[in-house]
Motif scaffolding. Structure first.
Motif, PDB file in Angstrom:
ATOM      1  N   LEU A 187       4.670  -2.101  32.329  1.00 21.98           N
ATOM      2  CA  LEU A 187       4.931  -2.253  33.643  1.00 21.98           C
ATOM      3  C   LEU A 187       5.771  -0.869  34.287  1.00 21.98           C
ATOM      4  N   LEU A 188       6.947  -0.378  33.269  1.00 23.22           N
ATOM      5  CA  LEU A 188       7.365   0.470  33.606  1.00 23.22           C
ATOM      6  C   LEU A 188       7.128   2.183  33.629  1.00 23.22           C
ATOM      7  N   ALA A 189       5.684   2.423  32.799  1.00 26.89           N
ATOM      8  CA  ALA A 189       5.145   3.572  32.553  1.00 26.89           C
ATOM      9  C   ALA A 189       4.758   3.008  33.606  1.00 26.89           C
ATOM     10  N   ASP A 190       3.568   1.885  34.248  1.00 26.61           N
ATOM     11  CA  ASP A 190       2.790   2.121  35.134  1.00 26.61           C
ATOM     12  C   ASP A 190       3.662   1.809  36.927  1.00 26.61           C
ATOM     13  N   GLY A 191       4.635   2.147  36.993  1.00 25.63           N
ATOM     14  CA  GLY A 191       6.023   2.396  37.840  1.00 25.63           C
ATOM     15  C   GLY A 191       5.700   1.244  39.135  1.00 25.63           C
ATOM     16  N   HIS A 192       5.972   0.005  38.212  1.00 24.58           N
ATOM     17  CA  HIS A 192       6.483  -1.109  38.866  1.00 24.58           C
ATOM     18  C   HIS A 192       7.600  -1.757  38.914  1.00 24.58           C
ATOM     19  N   GLU A 193       8.211  -2.499  39.713  1.00 22.26           N
ATOM     20  CA  GLU A 193       9.324  -2.704  40.192  1.00 22.26           C
ATOM     21  C   GLU A 193       9.843  -3.821  38.988  1.00 22.26           C
ATOM     22  N   VAL A 194      10.399  -3.155  38.068  1.00 22.51           N
ATOM     23  CA  VAL A 194      10.940  -4.581  37.584  1.00 22.51           C
ATOM     24  C   VAL A 194      12.551  -5.095  37.677  1.00 22.51           C
ATOM     25  N   ALA A 195      12.715  -6.476  38.525  1.00 26.86           N
ATOM     26  CA  ALA A 195      13.078  -6.602  39.307  1.00 26.86           C
ATOM     27  C   ALA A 195      14.378  -6.526  38.212  1.00 26.86           C
ATOM     28  N   GLY A 196      13.786  -7.932  37.366  1.00 28.68           N
ATOM     29  CA  GLY A 196      15.011  -8.498  36.297  1.00 28.68           C
ATOM     30  C   GLY A 196      13.822  -8.869  34.727  1.00 28.68           C
ATOM     31  N   VAL A 197      14.796  -9.076  33.626  1.00 29.16           N
ATOM     32  CA  VAL A 197      14.126  -9.745  32.481  1.00 29.16           C
ATOM     33  C   VAL A 197      14.943 -10.152  31.710  1.00 29.16           C
ATOM     34  N   PHE A 198      13.879 -11.716  31.577  1.00 26.53           N
ATOM     35  CA  PHE A 198      14.826 -12.490  30.782  1.00 26.53           C
ATOM     36  C   PHE A 198      14.599 -12.946  29.314  1.00 26.53           C
ATOM     37  N   THR A 199      15.632 -12.731  28.289  1.00 28.44           N
ATOM     38  CA  THR A 199      14.749 -12.860  26.984  1.00 28.44           C
ATOM     39  C   THR A 199      16.382 -14.026  26.554  1.00 28.44           C
ATOM     40  N   GLN A 200      15.888 -14.046  25.348  1.00 25.53           N
ATOM     41  CA  GLN A 200      16.349 -15.144  24.708  1.00 25.53           C
ATOM     42  C   GLN A 200      18.191 -15.177  23.885  1.00 25.53           C
ATOM     43  N   PRO A 201      19.084 -15.402  23.608  1.00 26.43           N
ATOM     44  CA  PRO A 201      20.971 -15.190  23.496  1.00 26.43           C
ATOM     45  C   PRO A 201      20.661 -14.459  22.085  1.00 26.43           C
ATOM     46  N   ASP A 202      21.723 -13.175  22.253  1.00 27.57           N
ATOM     47  CA  ASP A 202      21.795 -12.557  21.322  1.00 27.57           C
ATOM     48  C   ASP A 202      21.920 -13.546  20.021  1.00 27.57           C
ATOM     49  N   LYS A 203      21.926 -12.941  18.756  1.00 25.18           N
ATOM     50  CA  LYS A 203      22.026 -14.048  17.712  1.00 25.18           C
ATOM     51  C   LYS A 203      22.423 -13.236  16.368  1.00 25.18           C
ATOM     52  N   PRO A 204      22.731 -13.949  15.969  1.00 22.48           N
ATOM     53  CA  PRO A 204      23.503 -13.874  14.365  1.00 22.48           C
ATOM     54  C   PRO A 204      22.419 -13.492  13.559  1.00 22.48           C
TER      55      PRO A 204
END
Length: 307
Positions: A19-36
Motif C-alpha cells: 500500500l505504501l509503495a503504491d502511493g496510498h495515504e495510510v491514515a493510521g494502523v491498528f494492530t494488537q497490543p505488544d506482548k511479552p
C-alpha cells in the motif's frame, strides 16, 4: 486512496508495504497490543507496528474494539477504505460501516475453503495440492463476505506451513494491490461464496501436534510439515519428548511407531507405510538432522515411539 490498515503478524507486513509503495495515504494502523516474549518477558511490538513506526504512521493498539474508543479513532481518521490482514480481532458492525468504500480482507486460502484462524496450516495438514489467497469484503460471519479476487499456487508435497506462509504473504500483497486498484476504479466484483463448499480452519493447539503413528505415513508427514514452525509435531522416545520438524514418507512396514532403521536414518513404521524423521529436537537440546541425533543418541531397532 486514504486507507486505514489493520494487521498484526509478519504475514500482514508485505500488504502494508505494498500500500505504501503504491502511493496510498495510510491514515493510521491498528494492530494488537505488544506482548511479552522470551525468558525475560520483555514486551515485543508486533511486526506491523514496527513497520508502521518506521514510516512514521500513527499506530493504535486497542485491547478491545467493543468499548467505542476504537470506533471514534476510526471515524476521526476518515478513511475511504479499511484493509484488514490477519488483525486478530473481529470488527464490530459500526466499524465496518465507517469507510464509504467498505472494509476488505486478505485471507490466506481459496475461500470458501479454510475459513478461520489457521487457513495456511490447515491447507498443509490436509495435504491440499494447491493453496492461495482471497481478497474479500468483510461481513459479520467468519470469513463469509463476498469475494473480490482469488489467486492460487501449487502446494509442494514437502512444503511446510512456514514456507507457505511466507509465499502467500507476498502473493497476498500482490493481490491486494490489484484489488485496491479495482476498488478505486469502481470495478471491483462482489462474488458470493458457495456456503455448501465451506471448510473451517480452527486455531492450532499443542495437543493437536501429537503424532499418531497408527495413521498412514502420508497423514503423519502432513502433520509434521503442517505443524512447522508452530506448535511442532511431537512424540515420545523412550518416554522423553521429541519434536519432529521435517519428515518424508518412505517404504516400510511394522507395528505403528516401531523403529525400522537406525543407521544414519531414523525410519518409523506407520499404520500404512513408514516415515523417515529428518530433523529432530530432544528436550533441552538444539534442533538437528536425524543423523546427528543418532550419533549422540543411539536408538535400538524395534523401539516404539509414542509410548
Amino acid at each position: 486512496m486514504r486507507i486505514v490498515f489493520m494487521g498484526t503478524p509478519q504475514f500482514a507486513v508485505p500488504c502494508l508495504e505494498r500500500l505504501l509503495a503504491d502511493g496510498h495515504e495510510v491514515a493510521g494502523v491498528f494492530t494488537q497490543p505488544d506482548k511479552p516474549k522470551g525468558r525475560g518477558h520483555h514486551l515485543q511490538p508486533p511486526p506491523v507496528k514496527e513497520l508502521a513506526l518506521a514510516h512514521g504512521l500513527p499506530v493504535f493498539q486497542p485491547a478491545t474494539l467493543r468499548d467505542g474508543q476504537a470506533l471514534e479513532q476510526m471515524r476521526a481518521l476518515a478513511p475511504q477504505l479499511a484493509v484488514v490482514v490477519a488483525y486478530g480481532k473481529i470488527l464490530p458492525p459500526a466499524m465496518l460501516e465507517v469507510p464509504p468504500l467498505g472494509c476488505i480482507n486478505v485471507h490466506g486460502s481459496l475461500l470458501p475453503c479454510w475459513r478461520g484462524a489457521a487457513p495456511i496450516q490447515w491447507s498443509v495438514l490436509n495435504g491440499d495440492e494447491e493453496a492461495g489467497v482471497t481478497t474479500m469484503y468483510l461481513a459479520q460471519g467468519m470469513d463469509t463476505g463476498d469475494m473480490i479476487l482469488r489467486r492460487s499456487t501449487p502446494l509442494g508435497s514437502e512444503e511446510t506451513s512456514g514456507q507457505l506462509y511466507e509465499r502467500l504473504s507476498r502473493l497476498g500483497a500482490q493481490l491486494l494491490g490489484e484489488t485496491v486498484d479495482l476498488i478505486a476504479q469502481g470495478r471491483a466484483p462482489r462474488i458470493p461464496q458457495q456456503e455448501e463448499k465451506a471448510t473451517y480452519a480452527p486455531m492450532l493447539t499443542k495437543e493437536m501436534a501429537a503424532i499418531d503413528f497408527t495413521k498412514p505415513a502420508s497423514q503423519v508427514h502432513n502433520l509434521v510439515r503442517g505443524m512447522n514452525p508452530w506448535p511442532v509435531a511431537h512424540t515420545l522416545l523412550e518416554g522423553e519428548p521429541l519434536k519432529v520438524y521435517l519428515s518424508r514418507p518412505v517404504e516400510g512396514a511394522g507395528a505403528p511407531g516401531q523403529v525400522l532403521e537406525n543407521r544414519g536414518r531414523l525410519v518409523v513404521a506407520c499404520g500404512q507405510g513408514a516415515v523417515e524423521l529428518l530433523e529432530l529436537q530432544a528436550q533441552g537440546k538444539k534442533r538437528m538432522p536425524a543423523a546427528d541425533y543418532l550419533r549422540g543418541h543411539p536408538v535400538a531397532l524395534g523401539t516404539v515411539l509414542g509410548v
